[in-house]
Design a protein around this motif. Structure first.
Motif, PDB file in Angstrom:
ATOM      1  N   SER A  87      -3.475  -1.258   0.250  1.00  0.00           N
ATOM      2  CA  SER A  87      -4.307  -1.216  -0.939  1.00  0.00           C
ATOM      3  C   SER A  87      -3.501  -1.526  -2.198  1.00  0.00           C
ATOM      4  CB  SER A  87      -4.940   0.160  -1.060  1.00  0.00           C
ATOM      5  OG  SER A  87      -6.289   0.057  -1.325  1.00  0.00           O
ATOM      6  N   THR A 140     -15.841   6.233  -7.008  1.00  0.00           N
ATOM      7  CA  THR A 140     -16.022   5.531  -5.738  1.00  0.00           C
ATOM      8  C   THR A 140     -17.102   4.463  -5.862  1.00  0.00           C
ATOM      9  OG1 THR A 140     -15.396   7.512  -4.528  1.00  0.00           O
ATOM     10  CG2 THR A 140     -16.564   5.834  -3.309  1.00  0.00           C
ATOM     11  N   SER A 159     -15.791   1.532  -7.801  1.00  0.00           N
ATOM     12  CA  SER A 159     -14.970   0.679  -6.953  1.00  0.00           C
ATOM     13  C   SER A 159     -15.848  -0.143  -6.009  1.00  0.00           C
ATOM     14  CB  SER A 159     -13.994   1.548  -6.173  1.00  0.00           C
ATOM     15  OG  SER A 159     -13.285   0.792  -5.248  1.00  0.00           O
ATOM     16  N   SER A 178     -11.207  -3.474  -7.730  1.00  0.00           N
ATOM     17  CA  SER A 178     -11.789  -2.457  -6.865  1.00  0.00           C
ATOM     18  C   SER A 178     -10.697  -1.569  -6.290  1.00  0.00           C
ATOM     19  CB  SER A 178     -12.565  -3.148  -5.745  1.00  0.00           C
ATOM     20  OG  SER A 178     -12.985  -2.206  -4.809  1.00  0.00           O
ATOM     21  N   ALA A 179      -9.649  -2.192  -5.781  1.00  0.00           N
ATOM     22  CA  ALA A 179      -8.544  -1.416  -5.222  1.00  0.00           C
ATOM     23  C   ALA A 179      -7.857  -0.595  -6.294  1.00  0.00           C
ATOM     24  CB  ALA A 179      -7.553  -2.342  -4.537  1.00  0.00           C
ATOM     25  N   ALA A 237      -9.914   2.414  -6.971  1.00  0.00           N
ATOM     26  CA  ALA A 237      -9.776   3.333  -5.839  1.00  0.00           C
ATOM     27  C   ALA A 237      -8.446   4.071  -5.933  1.00  0.00           C
ATOM     28  CB  ALA A 237      -9.868   2.558  -4.531  1.00  0.00           C
ATOM     29  N   TYR A 238      -7.399   3.338  -6.290  1.00  0.00           N
ATOM     30  CA  TYR A 238      -6.097   3.972  -6.407  1.00  0.00           C
ATOM     31  C   TYR A 238      -6.050   4.996  -7.511  1.00  0.00           C
ATOM     32  CZ  TYR A 238      -2.272   3.237  -3.407  1.00  0.00           C
ATOM     33  OH  TYR A 238      -1.433   3.376  -2.360  1.00  0.00           O
ATOM     34  N   LEU A 289      -7.513   8.014  -6.257  1.00  0.00           N
ATOM     35  CA  LEU A 289      -6.569   8.737  -5.399  1.00  0.00           C
ATOM     36  C   LEU A 289      -5.591   9.558  -6.235  1.00  0.00           C
ATOM     37  CD1 LEU A 289      -5.285   9.351  -2.675  1.00  0.00           C
ATOM     38  CD2 LEU A 289      -3.975   7.250  -2.880  1.00  0.00           C
TER      39      LEU A 289
END
Ligand SMILES: Nc1ncnc2c1ncn2[C@@H]1O[C@H](COP(=O)(O)OP(=O)(O)O)[C@@H](O)[C@H]1O
Ligand SMILES: [Mg+2]
Lengths: 384, 356, 394
Positions: free
Chosen positions: A54, A338, A341, A353-354, A357-358, A361
């Motif tokens: 990712s 979410t 993303s 998008s990644a 998402a990161y 996280l």
């Protein structure tokens, strides 16, 4: 626990024990590997590897081509775009003009965070502990600044704060109601087991179903509450037009689903409190509420904080409900990270998008780790 | 019937064991003769279980060797050591019936079912539980569970039996009964047996030889009678015997033990500034204050049944005397104690070593 | 203390006191009772009503939905099976013959899908009853993923409870570095993934063998356990794009196997976490005794440990099954047509131009939630016996 297996070496077979290593023996000798290898392998391939992979997406501009994907390394462009570039309003909200209240609030939080850091430094925290605290504090101040610049200055906020709103407001609400219900059900009440089973069921229903069910039930024109909306004069209104109404709408569905989780765990915890403690207090004439506050609660705090942690971890992943109930709207008012993303992915912007998402996280890990370190561990230590 | 098998010898050679910084066993060396019933005796935490588990292979020694039947098994998996173990908690599998429990060691060795059934029946009848074979452990009493554990241990005829306090979960009466059965069974089978207990009565009644452990150090290894009559040091002397051996603090000067207001001449020579005189309660007698070797005043009188225990305070020490059941004396009364001269032991107070 | 504090005669007490005082120790006062029951009943209605509404909507037709709220079947509106007809009789492929043939294909494919992509799965009936397809997909994927997850997870949990592992910290670092290098090489230098993966793996074993013994610091079982459980923190969205790409390159997209694997991984932390707790609380003598009797590790696990943790195992399995049954996000990304599960089918009813066809959707939701409610009631039995509580207490 230490068993001789570990020191057993091939070739030390005793003379006199006629013993040829069959495949079963070989298998047994390596059983420690075979027991754990499948789980580790699966996690490495399908969780750890994709997490690393990712990063490549997040640091690249990704295009489809005839031969597959084409990555072009763009450093932190995708991340920067979320913070200061074209995506900023979407992710953070409009932060350019900060109002007076917002500024004061952000400043107050900054001072509080610095004071907390100073105090833990004086209390002799290790450098690892100090690093963790600095990260937690930085995140806290950043969120406080965002809050000050958006909500408190009358500006719209972005998906980051929406996600935190779901997590913090949702978890708090669900914890309070869930614990209260558990307390009620731990009282001498007829039909206890019926309520128990009934209250547990929503947890197990697919979030998708929950989303659609609530969309239907709260429908203004065709839902069961239509007479009520008519009565209060809301027949021409819609959930999807008011940002705050829509957010609470999502929280409502989320709570319906997750209160059972808190309820069931807290109820089980309440029932493990030794009966004689409670009976002793009853003989002393304490009321149920007093017993709860003085006897029961202190004994279930460790479970309570653990259950909040678990709930928080799951809450960060919220996507089905806003997607179904409001499609993230009005505008981006109910869009979780979410979902953000996911929308970017659908728009074929895989890099961004990644990146989002990161960021989710990182947010999840920092918030959950902070909560774990400063709250859960503290409570567990108190018990021991 | 199970016929007597010839047992195998077991040797510990300089076994050491530490858990982290804690030394649990120090240089434990002992030889167990074939077919012997050896009891490891010691207080709780003295390392008995650890020694047994090292022998079984459930724990690895930090250094030293273990030999079973002359074979070095130090690095061998438990299952190749041909030992079986009875745990204090019996470790019966709750989800298996009695028959399945007893048959389990044979099942994992892939013994054919028919053969296994015969062996299970035989082992069960040895310990008189043949009518319980279809029950589950939770449906059994403590004594019956104990028997199942024994049957499971002997069904595959191991070369060594290991037992870790197998009787300590039973009530006193049953314990006495099972002790006798154990002893009988072991002598019938002739299997080398190592038995761990903290109960000296068990040790004395069961053992061919007793090994006394304290803080991981072997204190004495001898027959029960020798241990009782000829203790190697103060620890053993006080550990064995009930009520325990009396001790009087004093000094040894030229074949005489001197303490406040008393002097006892002894067959030992030498002089030690701080010595301890040991004498068992049954080797003392109460006499008139003027006659005895030691004088004191009565502290307590307890009628046991066939005898009376009289506790006498002399100086800083308390002595217990086994007197006849007719003895009567008031608390606080002055009294004399006479001792049997050749049943006295002298120890060095500093080291606890026996002075001969 | 004044003498009014203790009044033993009931008649002497005022009405207010009697209302607020429990009649006996361990009972509730009348007022508390009223409050408690009203709250409970209110909550019960709140819980039941959405479910009730979904169920009755499934038996409404377009008119009954669109013309405003009708509450009580047979009184307010005439329930009918329109919504179900769409799924069954109006679906041209929903005949018994097609479904029967499908079953035969299943028998073959249930072997093949384990081996896919090596053995190719036979195409199922090209056009099969959609509801049936989704339901059977959900069932197959849910059960297989649960079986995989519980098997692998409890094996790992058991090993972590009973065997000491000491992976070298240095080796872990080497592994991470090599993985990153492999990823960079694959994505930016265009090296085929199987080539770079093989090289990285070979290098790792080489380096671990050569330098492994020089690394001093090592991790413990607790670290491994924490690592596994903490995977639950990972938001699915983080891994989903790479997993999509991985699946695409090995042909696992829109297959049962793909979804089974990813569902199993997603729930592995929960299984490991819950099962570890059961295993750790078993008395170790049972296992030691079996070990002395010559049982292998796997034999001990199978014969002694698993039977003893049966309630925990059952509860964990049930929980995993429900989670898999409800999963939506992975299914949206990773299945397009053949492997579509029930949740996708539900969501698909949202896509029409005519707006949401509530009655049709509710029929699917009802099909989806009935098995879950049954499982939930069984699971609740376990939980109220305290089966899953150990883990939460930490
Ligand atoms: N696995 C272990 N880890 C750490 N210390 C242990 C372990 N097993 C035993 N010990 C310590 O070793 C000592 C001896 O234990 P043990 O052999 O069980 O004594 P005994 O059986 O004579 O009562 C005790 O102090 C105990 O605390
Ligand atoms: Mg012990």
């Amino acid at each position: 626990m230490a068993v001789a297996n570990e020191t057993y070496q091939p070739g030390t077979t005793p003379a006199g024990l006629a013993f040829r290593e069959s495949w079963a023996e070989w298998f047994d000798r390596h059983s420690r590997t075979f027991f754990i290898a499948p789980a580790v392998t699966l996690i490495l391939i399908f969780a750890i590897f994709p997490t690393f992979y990712s990063i490549v997406f997040a640091l690249s501009r990704v295009r489809f081509s005839a031969t597959g994907l084409r990555f072009r390394f763009v450093w932190f462009d995708n991340f920067l775009a979320q913070f200061s570039g074209n995506e900023q309003t979407h992710f953070l909200g409009r932060t350019t003009e900060i109002g007076i209240f917002g500024a004061i609030f952000a400043l107050a939080c900054l001072i509080a965070a610095l004071w907390w850091l100073y105090k833990s430094y004086r209390n002799g925290a290790t450098w690892v502990g100090m690093t963790g605290r600095v990260i937690s504090a930085a995140m806290f101040v950043f969120v406080a600044f965002l809050l000050g610049a958006t909500l408190l200055s009358g500006n719209p906020w972005g998906t980051l704060l929406t996600t935190l709103f779901y997590v913090i407001v949702g978890c708090t609400l669900q914890f309070i109601i869930g614990t209260a219900l558990a307390f009620l059900c731990s009282q001498p009440i007829a039909g206890k087991s019926f309520f128990r089973v009934l209250f547990f069921i929503p947890l197990m229903i697919t979030p998708l179903g929950v989303g659609y069910a609530f969309k239907m039930v709260l429908d203004i024109t065709k839902g069961p509450l239509q007479p009520l909306w008519d009565y209060v004069g809301l027949q021409n209104w819609a959930w999807s037009t008011d940002a705050w109404a829509a957010r609470w709408f999502v929280i409502l569905g989320d709570s319906w689903q997750w209160i059972p989780f808190i309820f069931i765990v807290m109820l089980a915890a309440l029932e493990t409190v030794p009966k004689d403690h409670v009976e002793a207090a009853q003989v002393d004439g304490a009321s149920s509420i007093q017993i709860f506050r003085e006897i029961t609660w202190p004994q279930i705090v460790p479970v309570a904080v653990t259950v909040i942690l678990i709930r928080m971890i799951e809450a960060f992943k919220i996507v089905d409900l806003p997607n179904i109930m409001t499609s993230g709207g009005p505008g981006i008012a109910t869009e979780s990270m979410t979902l953000h993303s996911y929308f970017l992915w659908r728009a074929n912007d895989m890099g961004s998008s990644a990146a989002v998402a990161y960021l989710l996280l990182i947010l999840t890990v920092v918030v959950c780790a902070s909560f774990f370190n400063y709250v859960v561990l503290g409570q567990l230590r108190k018990v021991k | 019937m199970v016929s007597a098998t010839t047992g195998v010898p077991v040797n510990f050679e300089g076994i050491e064991k530490s858990f982290g910084a804690v030394r649990v066993l120090e240089e434990l060396s002992l030889k167990v003769a074939p077919g012997e019933f050896l009891v490891l005796l010691g207080a709780s935490g003295s390392g008995k279980t650890t020694a047994l588990r090292i022998l079984a292979g459930l724990e690895t020694a930090s250094s030293g060797r273990v030999l079973i039947g002359g074979r070095d098994v130090t690095d061998i998996l438990p299952k190749y050591r041909d030992v079986s173990m009875v745990f204090q908690s019996y470790a019966l599998y709750p989800h298996k019936t009695v028959a399945e429990n007893i048959g389990f060691p044979l099942k994992v060795r892939k013994v054919p079912t028919a053969e296994r059934d015969v062996a299970v029946k035989e082992a069960a009848s040895q310990v008189q539980i043949d009518m319980l074979l279809d029950r589950y452990p939770r449906q059994l009493s403590g004594g019956q569970r104990q028997r199942v554990a024994l049957a499971r241990a002997m069904v595959r005829r191991p070369s060594v039996f290991l037992m870790d306090e197998p009787l300590s979960n039973l009530d006193a009466k049953l314990r006495g009964h099972m002790r006798a059965e154990l002893k009988h069974m072991q002598s019938t089978l002739g299997t080398t047996t190592i038995y761990v207990t903290h109960d000296q009565i068990e040790a004395m009644t069961l053992a061919h030889r007793v090994a006394i452990l304290e803080k991981g150090v072997l204190q004495q290894l001898d027959t029960p009678a020798k241990i009782y009559n000829d203790p190697a040091n103060l620890f053993v002397a006080q550990f064995i015997g009930s009520p325990p051996m009396n001790v009087v603090h004093g000094s040894l000067e030229a074949s005489a033990f001197k303490t406040t207001g008393a002097s006892v001449s002894l067959p030992v020579s030498g002089s030690i500034a701080k010595a301890i005189l040991g004498v068992r309660p049954e080797d003392c007698a109460v006499v008139a204050p003027s006659k005895g070797n030691i004088r004191g005043e009565i502290y307590a009188v307890e009628l046991i049944g066939d005898h009376t225990l009289v506790t006498v305070k002399t100086g800083a020490d308390m002595l217990t005397v086994k007197a006849s059941k007719e003895f009567s004396g008031a608390i606080g009364e002055n009294i004399g104690i006479s001792v049997v001269k050749d049943r006295l032991f002298v120890f060095d107070a500093a080291t606890g070593a026996r002075v001969r | 203390m004044s003498d009014t504090a203790f009044r033993f005669d009931k008649a002497e007490r005022s009405l207010m006191e009697r209302l607020f005082e429990p009649p006996a120790v361990g009972r509730m006062s009348p007022v508390a009772k009223v409050v408690a029951y009203s709250l409970l009943v209110f909550w019960a209605i709140f819980v039941i009503f959405p479910i009730y509404w979904v169920v009755i909507t499934a038996f409404k037709d377009a008119a009954a939905v669109n013309q405003g709220p009708f509450y009580i079947p047979f009184v307010d509106f005439q329930p009918n099976l329109d919504a179900w007809r769409v799924h069954i009789s109006s679906d041209p492929y929903c005949d018994v013959y097609a479904i029967g043939r499908q079953f035969v294909l299943y028998a073959y494919n249930s072997v093949a899908f384990i081996l896919s992509p090596v053995v190719s799965i036979q195409p199922m009936e090209p056009q099969i009853c959609k509801l049936y397809l989704a339901f059977s997909n959900s069932l197959v994927i849910g059960i297989a993923a649960t079986a995989l997850c519980v098997t692998i997870g409890s094996m790992a949990a058991y090993a972590l409870a009973r065997v000491q592992y000491k992976p070298k910290f240095g080796n872990v670092v080497v592994f991470v570095v090599l993985t990153l290098l492999m990823i960079v090489a694959t994505s930016y230098a265009g090296i085929p993934w199987y080539f770079s993966a093989a090289v990285a793996l070979a290098l790792f074993f080489l380096l671990a063998r050569a330098f492994g013994k020089h690394f001093k610091a090592s991790l413990s079982n607790g670290d491994i356990l924490f690592w596994m459980i903490s995977q639950r923190i990972l938001p699915p969205i983080v891994v989903i794009i790479p997993v999509y790409m991985m699946f695409q390159s090995v042909g696992l997209l829109d297959t049962h196997l793909g979804l089974i694997i990813i569902y199993a991984v997603a729930n592995l932390p929960i299984v490991v976490w819950l099962m570890h707790d059961f295993f750790a609380s078993l008395p170790i003598e049972l296992e030691e005794s079996a070990q002395l009797d010559g049982c292998t590790r796997f034999g001990i696990f199978w014969e002694i440990v698993l039977p003893l943790t049966r309630p925990g195992l059952a509860a964990t399995t049930l929980l995993t099954l429900i989670l898999n049954w409800n999963e939506y996000l992975f299914a949206v990304f990773l299945s397009t047509s053949k492997a579509q599960t029930m949740p996708i089918m539900v969501a698909a009813k949202n896509a029409g131009e005519k707006g949401i066809l509530w009655w049709e959707m509710c029929a699917v939701i009802v099909v989806m939630i009935i098995p879950v409610i049954i499982m939930a009631i069984i699971l609740q039995r376990f939980i109220s016996k305290g089966v899953l509580m150990g883990a939460v207490k930490g």
